[in-house]
Design a protein around this motif. Structure first.
Motif, PDB file in Angstrom:
ATOM      1  N   ASN A   1       0.821  -1.214   0.000  1.00 47.22           N
ATOM      2  CA  ASN A   1       0.000   0.000   0.000  1.00 47.22           C
ATOM      3  C   ASN A   1       0.855   1.264   0.000  1.00 47.22           C
ATOM      4  OD1 ASN A   1      -2.589  -1.264  -0.006  1.00 47.22           O
ATOM      5  ND2 ASN A   1      -2.299  -1.784   2.156  1.00 47.22           N
ATOM      6  N   CYS A   2       1.901   1.256  -0.842  1.00 38.64           N
ATOM      7  CA  CYS A   2       2.659   2.478  -1.106  1.00 38.64           C
ATOM      8  C   CYS A   2       1.962   3.242  -2.241  1.00 38.64           C
ATOM      9  CB  CYS A   2       4.097   2.156  -1.498  1.00 38.64           C
ATOM     10  SG  CYS A   2       5.013   1.251  -0.231  1.00 38.64           S
ATOM     11  N   PHE A   3       2.129   4.558  -2.272  1.00 38.71           N
ATOM     12  CA  PHE A   3       1.416   5.383  -3.248  1.00 38.71           C
ATOM     13  C   PHE A   3       2.405   6.093  -4.163  1.00 38.71           C
ATOM     14  CE2 PHE A   3      -1.566   4.851   0.184  1.00 38.71           C
ATOM     15  CZ  PHE A   3      -2.789   4.717  -0.454  1.00 38.71           C
TER      16      PHE A   3
ATOM     17  N   PRO B   1      -2.753  11.605  -6.996  1.00 40.59           N
ATOM     18  CA  PRO B   1      -2.496  10.172  -6.770  1.00 40.59           C
ATOM     19  C   PRO B   1      -2.670   9.389  -8.068  1.00 40.59           C
ATOM     20  CG  PRO B   1      -3.929  11.052  -5.066  1.00 40.59           C
ATOM     21  CD  PRO B   1      -3.834  12.111  -6.131  1.00 40.59           C
ATOM     22  N   LEU B   2      -1.702   8.500  -8.339  1.00 40.15           N
ATOM     23  CA  LEU B   2      -1.735   7.697  -9.559  1.00 40.15           C
ATOM     24  C   LEU B   2      -2.154   6.263  -9.295  1.00 40.15           C
ATOM     25  CD1 LEU B   2       1.579   8.947 -11.220  1.00 40.15           C
ATOM     26  CD2 LEU B   2      -0.751   9.622 -11.809  1.00 40.15           C
ATOM     27  N   CYS B   3      -1.551   5.623  -8.288  1.00 38.98           N
ATOM     28  CA  CYS B   3      -1.861   4.224  -8.000  1.00 38.98           C
ATOM     29  C   CYS B   3      -1.152   3.816  -6.718  1.00 38.98           C
ATOM     30  CB  CYS B   3      -1.407   3.314  -9.152  1.00 38.98           C
ATOM     31  SG  CYS B   3       0.386   3.288  -9.404  1.00 38.98           S
ATOM     32  N   THR B   4      -1.475   2.616  -6.259  1.00 41.42           N
ATOM     33  CA  THR B   4      -0.726   2.004  -5.167  1.00 41.42           C
ATOM     34  C   THR B   4       0.265   1.008  -5.761  1.00 41.42           C
ATOM     35  OG1 THR B   4      -2.365   0.254  -4.900  1.00 41.42           O
ATOM     36  CG2 THR B   4      -2.639   2.228  -3.536  1.00 41.42           C
ATOM     37  N   CYS B   5       1.308   0.698  -5.031  1.00 42.18           N
ATOM     38  CA  CYS B   5       2.295  -0.260  -5.503  1.00 42.18           C
ATOM     39  C   CYS B   5       3.017  -0.851  -4.303  1.00 42.18           C
ATOM     40  CB  CYS B   5       3.288   0.395  -6.470  1.00 42.18           C
ATOM     41  SG  CYS B   5       4.348   1.628  -5.702  1.00 42.18           S
ATOM     42  N   ASP B   6       3.886  -1.845  -4.553  1.00 43.86           N
ATOM     43  CA  ASP B   6       4.652  -2.409  -3.445  1.00 43.86           C
ATOM     44  C   ASP B   6       5.868  -1.534  -3.170  1.00 43.86           C
ATOM     45  OD1 ASP B   6       7.098  -3.558  -4.976  1.00 43.86           O
ATOM     46  OD2 ASP B   6       5.363  -4.305  -6.079  1.00 43.86           O
ATOM     47  N   LYS B   7       6.481  -1.743  -2.032  1.00 39.45           N
ATOM     48  CA  LYS B   7       7.576  -0.888  -1.578  1.00 39.45           C
ATOM     49  C   LYS B   7       8.805  -1.019  -2.468  1.00 39.45           C
ATOM     50  CE  LYS B   7       8.884   0.946   2.875  1.00 39.45           C
ATOM     51  NZ  LYS B   7       8.729   0.777   4.341  1.00 39.45           N
ATOM     52  N   LYS B   8       9.033  -2.217  -2.991  1.00 39.27           N
ATOM     53  CA  LYS B   8      10.195  -2.427  -3.839  1.00 39.27           C
ATOM     54  C   LYS B   8      10.121  -1.554  -5.090  1.00 39.27           C
ATOM     55  CE  LYS B   8      12.734  -6.092  -6.236  1.00 39.27           C
ATOM     56  NZ  LYS B   8      12.767  -7.556  -6.547  1.00 39.27           N
ATOM     57  N   LYS B   9       8.925  -1.476  -5.688  1.00 41.46           N
ATOM     58  CA  LYS B   9       8.769  -0.656  -6.884  1.00 41.46           C
ATOM     59  C   LYS B   9       8.885   0.830  -6.538  1.00 41.46           C
ATOM     60  CE  LYS B   9       5.704   0.142 -10.824  1.00 41.46           C
ATOM     61  NZ  LYS B   9       4.446  -0.266 -11.499  1.00 41.46           N
ATOM     62  N   ALA B  10       8.303   1.212  -5.418  1.00 43.04           N
ATOM     63  CA  ALA B  10       8.375   2.621  -5.019  1.00 43.04           C
ATOM     64  C   ALA B  10       9.824   3.046  -4.788  1.00 43.04           C
ATOM     65  CB  ALA B  10       7.542   2.839  -3.766  1.00 43.04           C
TER      66      ALA B  10
ATOM     67  N   GLU C   1      10.715  11.440  -5.683  1.00 41.80           N
ATOM     68  CA  GLU C   1      11.067  12.007  -4.384  1.00 41.80           C
ATOM     69  C   GLU C   1      10.145  11.436  -3.313  1.00 41.80           C
ATOM     70  OE1 GLU C   1      10.807  16.213  -4.591  1.00 41.80           O
ATOM     71  OE2 GLU C   1      12.739  16.474  -5.658  1.00 41.80           O
ATOM     72  N   LEU C   2      10.729  11.176  -2.138  1.00 38.94           N
ATOM     73  CA  LEU C   2       9.950  10.639  -1.029  1.00 38.94           C
ATOM     74  C   LEU C   2       9.128  11.753  -0.399  1.00 38.94           C
ATOM     75  CD1 LEU C   2       9.328   8.160   0.720  1.00 38.94           C
ATOM     76  CD2 LEU C   2      11.219   8.861   2.220  1.00 38.94           C
ATOM     77  N   GLU C   3       7.831  11.607  -0.414  1.00 41.53           N
ATOM     78  CA  GLU C   3       6.928  12.602   0.153  1.00 41.53           C
ATOM     79  C   GLU C   3       6.575  12.269   1.596  1.00 41.53           C
ATOM     80  OE1 GLU C   3       4.591  15.190  -1.523  1.00 41.53           O
ATOM     81  OE2 GLU C   3       6.413  15.442  -2.700  1.00 41.53           O
ATOM     82  N   SER C   4       6.454  10.976   1.911  1.00 38.98           N
ATOM     83  CA  SER C   4       6.007  10.579   3.249  1.00 38.98           C
ATOM     84  C   SER C   4       6.487   9.167   3.523  1.00 38.98           C
ATOM     85  CB  SER C   4       4.478  10.657   3.348  1.00 38.98           C
ATOM     86  OG  SER C   4       4.008  10.037   4.518  1.00 38.98           O
ATOM     87  N   GLU C   5       6.769   8.895   4.798  1.00 39.06           N
ATOM     88  CA  GLU C   5       7.162   7.546   5.217  1.00 39.06           C
ATOM     89  C   GLU C   5       5.957   6.697   5.581  1.00 39.06           C
ATOM     90  OE1 GLU C   5       9.862   5.792   5.429  1.00 39.06           O
ATOM     91  OE2 GLU C   5      11.517   7.185   5.081  1.00 39.06           O
ATOM     92  N   ASP C   6       4.948   7.289   6.202  1.00 37.80           N
ATOM     93  CA  ASP C   6       3.759   6.562   6.652  1.00 37.80           C
ATOM     94  C   ASP C   6       2.517   7.423   6.427  1.00 37.80           C
ATOM     95  OD1 ASP C   6       2.137   4.637   7.705  1.00 37.80           O
ATOM     96  OD2 ASP C   6       2.589   5.107   9.805  1.00 37.80           O
TER      97      ASP C   6
END
Length: 646
Positions: free
Chosen positions: A378-380, A388-397, A407-412
């Motif tokens: 549930n990464c965005f 917002p475009l979609c959700t994805c897994d952390k590896k892809k993000a 760029e990292l906008e938010s950790e949680d």
């Protein structure tokens, strides 16, 4: 006399009214006697109170006389109406509890005369509920099954008939016509574990046709509210669903079912299998011990068959090592008493279980490899402007971060904003791919183990055009191991329907695509015989084999076969490619593709709806839909999109 006038008038009036009421009541009673059928079903009309013979004039000075009964024609109409209303309500029957059903003693039948004596009772039972719990017993010697020895049939009340078949096979008796008709009657359900296979045995051994069978394992898998964690054998289903413990001891299972006289323990054991089968049938249909109206046999059959739609006369195909270790495995262990405990590997499951091995029955779904990590992180991903475009897994993000294009906008929650314009944006913020999803089974909610489930099976999806294969995570859901196993069973039903509709037979892909060439096989066998036996073969036989190999390899008859040629022939591939082979999935997709984009969407929708109907998921992700992306496809590509199948 003048002072007596009023008193005389009062007395005359009262006597006249009383006499008139008595006459009307007598007429009413006479009319009721003319309606004996009504009298049995209608509630009796309350009679008027008896007349007090000691009445006085004071009694009626301040109270009016009792009302007169209604006229006879009114009474008659009311009684007829009540009788008609009562006659329209069908009689009812009380289904016995499982305990009471198992208390009914079985009846043994060894001749046509004994069957004819019992048949009226069984026929009456079938007129109420046209269903029989069915089972068979036989013995095996050294892993080789003998003919069926005993046929057990139990009706809804627990009446169980044990038919000894060997006397009929030996010619001592002929099978009663009514027995033959009951077994093949397409409007009498025969229920049990492995009853379809029992029918095959009866046909092979006695020429008896068994029709309209329903395997209880399919019903157990279909009913999502039941719990079947210990397997799908009759013993496991009885324990899990009915809290009944069946005696499956080795002494009884392996007893001599062909003995001249069966013991009481044998008869009870055999009867219980059939009685428990019918008790399970009613339980799985949600009937249980309740009072139900009795309809004509045809109407009752239609109701029961509708509840078993798609399961009639379907052989059970269970997952090896999982839920299929039931009747076939359990029954194959029924060997003769004199058979050694451990015989040979060929005997397989018919032998006594090896104590050195773990023979505990595996729960449903064992054999599947569950995920070790969550599917949804549930990464965005956001567009450069923050949309917002979609959700994805952390590896892809993190890949976007590592490449320096995000760029990292938010950790949680974990949000990455892209530094480039994406190729596409969602049509609205109410999009499936923008919703967070839970890591749990979408059917039962179990969260400790799950597997990815392809709602549209890969054997179909792989042939879809690229436009319908991109971004298809909508059709990948999480199921626990048990629900995944059940879902695969239901998928088999739909695959068979598609196979029948589009003449696309299923089967092992390798076995259909590659054909065995008999000539190549003979050449290989001949070469191996010459290499191994050599001069040990008779001269004539050796020449025949050499001539056959020379003909295949196009070697002149005068030439000698070299060692190299023999080795090449001995390692010959005997399977050849079947040029006419078309995989089942491709043939089904091709048939739908002839209708264009809408045809393929119909196939996709059919599989999605099948999953909803069969599994009834309670935890689907928000915005999951059977029509997902269909309007988008039509808007983006149009109905006339050229279909290029993969």
């Amino acid at each position: 006399m003048s002072h007596r006038g009023p008193l005389t008038a009062v007395i005359t009036t009262v006597l006249g009214a009383t006499l008139g009421g008595l006459l009307l009541w007598r007429a009413y009673r006479t009319q009721r006697k003319r309606l004996p059928s009504v009298q049995k079903v209608a509630d009796p009309v309350e009679a008027p109170p008896p007349v007090d013979k000691d009445f006085t004039t004071v009694k009626y000075q301040h109270a009016p006389p009792p009302p007169l009964p209604p006229p006879p024609h009114v009474v008659e109409n009311e009684v007829k109406a009540a009788a008609s209303q009562t006659a329209q309500a069908p009689p009812s029957v009380q289904l016995p509890s499982t305990e009471r059903l198992l208390e009914v003693q079985p009846v043994m039948v060894s001749s046509e005369e004994e069957w004819q004596q019992l048949w009226p009772s069984l026929q009456k039972e079938l007129s109420v509920f046209p269903v029989l719990g069915l089972d068979c017993e036989w013995v095996s010697v050294k892993g080789r099954a003998s003919v069926v020895s005993l046929l057990q049939m139990a009706s809804y009340s627990g009446l169980c008939v044990l038919v000894r078949l060997l006397p009929f096979r030996s010619g001592q008796e002929s099978f009663p016509h009514s027995l033959i008709e009951v077994l093949r009657n397409p409007h009498i359900l025969k229920v049990g574990v492995g009853c379809y296979e029992d029918g095959k045995r009866l046909t092979r051994d006695y020429g008896l046709t068994l029709g309209c069978t329903v395997d209880l394992r399919y019903l157990a898998l279909r009913q999502r509210h039941v719990t079947v964690n210990n397997g799908l054998s009759l013993k496991s289903l009885a324990a899990d669903l009915l809290n009944i413990s069946l005696d499956k001891s080795l002494e009884l299972r392996c007893s001599d079912w062909e003995a001249d006289q069966l013991t009481l323990e044998q008869m009870t054991y055999a009867a219980r299998d059939a009685q428990v089968s019918i008790a399970l049938f009613f339980y799985l249909l949600g009937l249980g011990s309740e009072t139900r109206p009795v309809f004509p046999s045809e109407a009752t059959y239609s109701d029961l068959a509708a509840r078993c739609q798609g399961l009639v006369d379907v052989p059970f195909r269970g997952r090896a090592g999982g839920d299929g270790d039931d009747k076939d495995g359990e029954r194959r262990r029924r060997t003769a008493r004199k058979q050694p405990a451990f015989e040979s590997p060929e005997s397989g499951d018919q032998q006594v279980p090896d104590p050195r091995k773990n023979n505990k029955r595996k729960p449903l779904g064992v054999g599947y490899s569950a995920r070790k990590s969550p599917l949804y992180d549930n990464c965005f991903l956001h567009a450069p402007d923050g949309q917002p475009l979609c959700t994805c897994d952390k590896k892809k993000a993190k890949w976007y971060l590592d490449k320096g294009i995000g760029e990292l906008e938010s950790e949680d929650p974990f949000i990455v904003r892209l530094l480039f314009e994406p190729s596409g944006r969602p049509d609205s913020q109410q999009d499936y791919y923008l919703t967070a999803k839970e890591n749990l089974c979408v059917v039962c909610g179990k969260a400790d183990s799950y597997i990815r489930k392809n709602i549209v099976p890969h054997e179909y999806r792989r042939h879809f055009p690229t436009e319908m294969k991109d971004h298809n995570s909508h059709d990948i859901l999480l199921l626990c191991t048990s629900c995944h196993a059940v879902s695969n069973v239901h998928d088999g039903f739909l695959k068979q329907q598609l196979a029948d509709e589009f003449a696309a037979p299923q089967g092992c892909e390798e076995g259909v695509r590659l054909l065995e060439d008999s000539d190549r096989r003979r050449v290989r066998s001949a070469a191996r015989a010459l290499l191994t036996a050599g001069d040990g073969l008779p001269e004539q036989r050796r020449e025949e084999l050499q001539a056959f190999i020379k003909s295949f390899l196009s070697v002149n008859e005068e030439e000698e076969l070299t060692e190299e040629a023999l080795q090449r022939a001995a390692s010959l591939e005997t399977r050849i490619l079947n040029e006419a082979y078309i995989p089942h999935g491709l043939k089904v997709v091709r048939a739908h593709a002839q209708l264009g984009l809408r045809g393929l969407m119909d196939l996709e929708r059919r599989w999605r709806q099948h999953f909803l109907t069969a599994m009834q998921p309670r935890h689907l992700p928000p915005l999951w839909s059977v029509d997902h992306n269909h309007s988008k496809f039509l808007r983006k590509y149009g109905e006339d999109l050229p279909i290029q199948l993969n």
